[in-house]
Motif scaffolding. Structure first.
Motif, PDB file in Angstrom:
ATOM      1  N   THR A  43       0.841  -1.188   0.000  1.00  0.00           N
ATOM      2  CA  THR A  43       0.000   0.000   0.000  1.00  0.00           C
ATOM      3  C   THR A  43       0.878   1.240   0.000  1.00  0.00           C
ATOM      4  OG1 THR A  43      -1.716  -1.182   1.232  1.00  0.00           O
ATOM      5  CG2 THR A  43      -1.831   1.230   1.242  1.00  0.00           C
ATOM      6  N   PHE A  44       0.537   2.161  -0.880  1.00  0.00           N
ATOM      7  CA  PHE A  44       1.284   3.407  -1.006  1.00  0.00           C
ATOM      8  C   PHE A  44       0.402   4.568  -0.585  1.00  0.00           C
ATOM      9  CE2 PHE A  44       3.317   0.465  -3.806  1.00  0.00           C
ATOM     10  CZ  PHE A  44       4.673   0.748  -3.673  1.00  0.00           C
ATOM     11  N   GLU A  45       0.943   5.425   0.263  1.00  0.00           N
ATOM     12  CA  GLU A  45       0.312   6.685   0.602  1.00  0.00           C
ATOM     13  C   GLU A  45       1.093   7.761  -0.140  1.00  0.00           C
ATOM     14  OE1 GLU A  45       0.455   6.808   4.879  1.00  0.00           O
ATOM     15  OE2 GLU A  45      -1.186   5.367   5.057  1.00  0.00           O
ATOM     16  N   LEU A  46       0.387   8.562  -0.922  1.00  0.00           N
ATOM     17  CA  LEU A  46       1.036   9.580  -1.741  1.00  0.00           C
ATOM     18  C   LEU A  46       0.539  10.962  -1.368  1.00  0.00           C
ATOM     19  CD1 LEU A  46       0.223   6.942  -3.802  1.00  0.00           C
ATOM     20  CD2 LEU A  46       1.980   8.130  -5.057  1.00  0.00           C
ATOM     21  N   VAL A  47       1.362  11.953  -1.680  1.00  0.00           N
ATOM     22  CA  VAL A  47       1.007  13.344  -1.411  1.00  0.00           C
ATOM     23  C   VAL A  47       1.360  14.168  -2.644  1.00  0.00           C
ATOM     24  CG1 VAL A  47       3.249  13.853  -0.313  1.00  0.00           C
ATOM     25  CG2 VAL A  47       1.255  15.256   0.237  1.00  0.00           C
ATOM     26  N   ASP A  48       0.504  15.143  -2.945  1.00  0.00           N
ATOM     27  CA  ASP A  48       0.758  16.067  -4.049  1.00  0.00           C
ATOM     28  C   ASP A  48       1.607  17.206  -3.494  1.00  0.00           C
ATOM     29  OD1 ASP A  48       0.783  17.804  -6.179  1.00  0.00           O
ATOM     30  OD2 ASP A  48      -1.389  17.807  -6.458  1.00  0.00           O
ATOM     31  N   GLU A  49       2.840  17.305  -3.989  1.00  0.00           N
ATOM     32  CA  GLU A  49       3.760  18.340  -3.510  1.00  0.00           C
ATOM     33  C   GLU A  49       3.850  19.511  -4.487  1.00  0.00           C
ATOM     34  OE1 GLU A  49       7.531  16.557  -2.322  1.00  0.00           O
ATOM     35  OE2 GLU A  49       6.650  16.091  -0.368  1.00  0.00           O
ATOM     36  N   GLY A  50       2.744  19.826  -5.110  1.00  0.00           N
ATOM     37  CA  GLY A  50       2.685  20.995  -5.990  1.00  0.00           C
ATOM     38  C   GLY A  50       3.551  20.832  -7.223  1.00  0.00           C
ATOM     39  N   ALA A  51       4.543  21.709  -7.382  1.00  0.00           N
ATOM     40  CA  ALA A  51       5.400  21.690  -8.569  1.00  0.00           C
ATOM     41  C   ALA A  51       6.199  20.395  -8.685  1.00  0.00           C
ATOM     42  CB  ALA A  51       6.356  22.884  -8.548  1.00  0.00           C
ATOM     43  N   GLY A  53       4.969  17.542  -8.062  1.00  0.00           N
ATOM     44  CA  GLY A  53       4.014  16.506  -8.447  1.00  0.00           C
ATOM     45  C   GLY A  53       3.732  15.553  -7.300  1.00  0.00           C
ATOM     46  N   TRP A  54       3.097  14.433  -7.649  1.00  0.00           N
ATOM     47  CA  TRP A  54       2.759  13.416  -6.660  1.00  0.00           C
ATOM     48  C   TRP A  54       4.017  12.664  -6.252  1.00  0.00           C
ATOM     49  CZ3 TRP A  54      -1.757  12.671  -4.129  1.00  0.00           C
ATOM     50  CH2 TRP A  54      -2.869  13.365  -4.616  1.00  0.00           C
ATOM     51  N   LYS A  55       4.132  12.404  -4.949  1.00  0.00           N
ATOM     52  CA  LYS A  55       5.281  11.682  -4.395  1.00  0.00           C
ATOM     53  C   LYS A  55       4.792  10.652  -3.385  1.00  0.00           C
ATOM     54  CE  LYS A  55       8.522  14.039  -6.469  1.00  0.00           C
ATOM     55  NZ  LYS A  55       9.472  13.436  -7.370  1.00  0.00           N
ATOM     56  N   VAL A  56       5.593   9.629  -3.181  1.00  0.00           N
ATOM     57  CA  VAL A  56       5.290   8.574  -2.213  1.00  0.00           C
ATOM     58  C   VAL A  56       5.603   9.115  -0.822  1.00  0.00           C
ATOM     59  CG1 VAL A  56       5.900   6.267  -1.406  1.00  0.00           C
ATOM     60  CG2 VAL A  56       5.756   6.737  -3.873  1.00  0.00           C
ATOM     61  N   ASP A  57       4.586   9.179   0.034  1.00  0.00           N
ATOM     62  CA  ASP A  57       4.750   9.710   1.389  1.00  0.00           C
ATOM     63  C   ASP A  57       4.982   8.603   2.406  1.00  0.00           C
ATOM     64  OD1 ASP A  57       4.952  12.134   2.850  1.00  0.00           O
ATOM     65  OD2 ASP A  57       2.973  11.763   3.724  1.00  0.00           O
ATOM     66  N   ASP A  58       4.557   7.393   2.097  1.00  0.00           N
ATOM     67  CA  ASP A  58       4.831   6.224   2.947  1.00  0.00           C
ATOM     68  C   ASP A  58       4.482   4.969   2.164  1.00  0.00           C
ATOM     69  OD1 ASP A  58       5.781   4.887   5.182  1.00  0.00           O
ATOM     70  OD2 ASP A  58       4.409   5.875   6.578  1.00  0.00           O
ATOM     71  N   ILE A  59       5.106   3.890   2.559  1.00  0.00           N
ATOM     72  CA  ILE A  59       4.861   2.587   1.945  1.00  0.00           C
ATOM     73  C   ILE A  59       4.569   1.613   3.071  1.00  0.00           C
ATOM     74  CG2 ILE A  59       5.816   0.732   0.518  1.00  0.00           C
ATOM     75  CD1 ILE A  59       7.794   2.843  -0.623  1.00  0.00           C
ATOM     76  N   ILE A  60       3.457   0.901   2.947  1.00  0.00           N
ATOM     77  CA  ILE A  60       3.086  -0.079   3.963  1.00  0.00           C
ATOM     78  C   ILE A  60       3.353  -1.465   3.382  1.00  0.00           C
ATOM     79  CG2 ILE A  60       1.260  -0.948   5.466  1.00  0.00           C
ATOM     80  CD1 ILE A  60      -0.060   1.887   5.072  1.00  0.00           C
ATOM     81  N   LEU A  61       4.376  -2.099   3.941  1.00  0.00           N
ATOM     82  CA  LEU A  61       4.813  -3.411   3.468  1.00  0.00           C
ATOM     83  C   LEU A  61       4.124  -4.508   4.261  1.00  0.00           C
ATOM     84  CD1 LEU A  61       8.610  -2.548   3.248  1.00  0.00           C
ATOM     85  CD2 LEU A  61       7.001  -2.726   1.347  1.00  0.00           C
ATOM     86  N   PRO A  62       3.795  -5.613   3.599  1.00  0.00           N
ATOM     87  CA  PRO A  62       3.184  -6.722   4.337  1.00  0.00           C
ATOM     88  C   PRO A  62       4.176  -7.281   5.355  1.00  0.00           C
ATOM     89  CG  PRO A  62       3.727  -7.403   2.102  1.00  0.00           C
ATOM     90  CD  PRO A  62       4.014  -5.937   2.198  1.00  0.00           C
ATOM     91  N   GLY A  63       3.656  -7.749   6.471  1.00  0.00           N
ATOM     92  CA  GLY A  63       4.519  -8.348   7.487  1.00  0.00           C
ATOM     93  C   GLY A  63       5.023  -9.712   7.053  1.00  0.00           C
ATOM     94  N   TYR A  64       6.105 -10.119   7.648  1.00  0.00           N
ATOM     95  CA  TYR A  64       6.678 -11.426   7.354  1.00  0.00           C
ATOM     96  C   TYR A  64       6.065 -12.486   8.252  1.00  0.00           C
ATOM     97  CZ  TYR A  64      10.193  -9.068   4.584  1.00  0.00           C
ATOM     98  OH  TYR A  64      10.820  -8.318   3.627  1.00  0.00           O
ATOM     99  N   ASP A  65       5.720 -13.622   7.673  1.00  0.00           N
ATOM    100  CA  ASP A  65       5.211 -14.774   8.428  1.00  0.00           C
ATOM    101  C   ASP A  65       4.087 -14.404   9.392  1.00  0.00           C
ATOM    102  OD1 ASP A  65       7.041 -16.430   7.150  1.00  0.00           O
ATOM    103  OD2 ASP A  65       8.590 -16.038   8.653  1.00  0.00           O
ATOM    104  N   GLY A  66       3.147 -13.601   8.913  1.00  0.00           N
ATOM    105  CA  GLY A  66       1.982 -13.265   9.714  1.00  0.00           C
ATOM    106  C   GLY A  66       2.169 -12.091  10.654  1.00  0.00           C
ATOM    107  N   SER A  67       3.338 -11.465  10.647  1.00  0.00           N
ATOM    108  CA  SER A  67       3.542 -10.307  11.519  1.00  0.00           C
ATOM    109  C   SER A  67       2.779  -9.101  10.950  1.00  0.00           C
ATOM    110  CB  SER A  67       5.036  -9.994  11.660  1.00  0.00           C
ATOM    111  OG  SER A  67       5.580  -9.613  10.418  1.00  0.00           O
TER     112      SER A  67
END
Length: 165
Positions: free
Chosen positions: A128-136, A138-152
């Motif tokens: 899952t990517f959370e993005l933000v529009d930083e004006g000039a 453009g859109w940038k990745v503000d955070d990345i939510i990675l799946p947990g390992y082995d059910g974490s």
């Protein structure tokens, strides 16, 4: 030959001076599509032009990039030559060989967006990517939510940068 691909991918992360400038994207989905098209193109190392590729960290928002740079500098000061990212957070790994990517539709609210990318291949995962529009900029990745390992529990890349040790 496959054993060289992870090293090649890491070289792309570690060589921002050689990377091309990233274009400004006025659509959050277009940014992620460009990232995944570049990842797919890099799988053919004989034809991939790394000089024309942008560095993945250039997709980060100003805030996320500052967090990355601080964590990277701290680890390198401790003697870690690779730095904080020894993997691509866009694939949650080092080698994209055999992976297929499906960039979902954004859910946009104001200057923020959330997009889920389905990755299939040897295993299925969603990033899952959370993005933000930083004006000039453009859109940038503000955070990345990675799946947990082995059910974490899933982990935010921003939390990983905040505590790289």
């Amino acid at each position: 030959m496959r054993r060289y691909l992870p090293a090649f991918g890491l070289a792309l992360l570690a060589a921002p001076a050689l990377a091309a400038p990233i274009p400004s994207f006025d659509d959050p989905r277009a940014l992620l599509v460009a990232v995944y098209e570049q990842i797919e193109a890099s799988e053919n190392w004989e034809t991939f032009d790394s000089d024309a590729a942008f560095d993945e960290v250039d997709t980060f928002s100003s805030e996320l990039y500052a967090s990355f740079a601080a964590a990277d500098a701290a680890l390198k000061a401790e003697g870690n030559e690779i730095g904080v990212l020894d993997f691509s957070p866009f694939i949650n790994g080092q080698d994209s060989g055999g992976m297929d990517f499906a960039v979902g539709q954004p859910k946009i609210k104001g200057d923020r967006a959330v997009i889920v990318v389905d990755i299939t291949g040897y295993q299925h995962q969603q990033i899952t990517f959370e993005l933000v529009d930083e004006g000039a900029r453009g859109w940038k990745v503000d955070d990345i939510i990675l799946p947990g390992y082995d059910g974490s529990s899933p982990e935010r890349i921003s939390s990983f940068f905040a505590n790289p040790f």
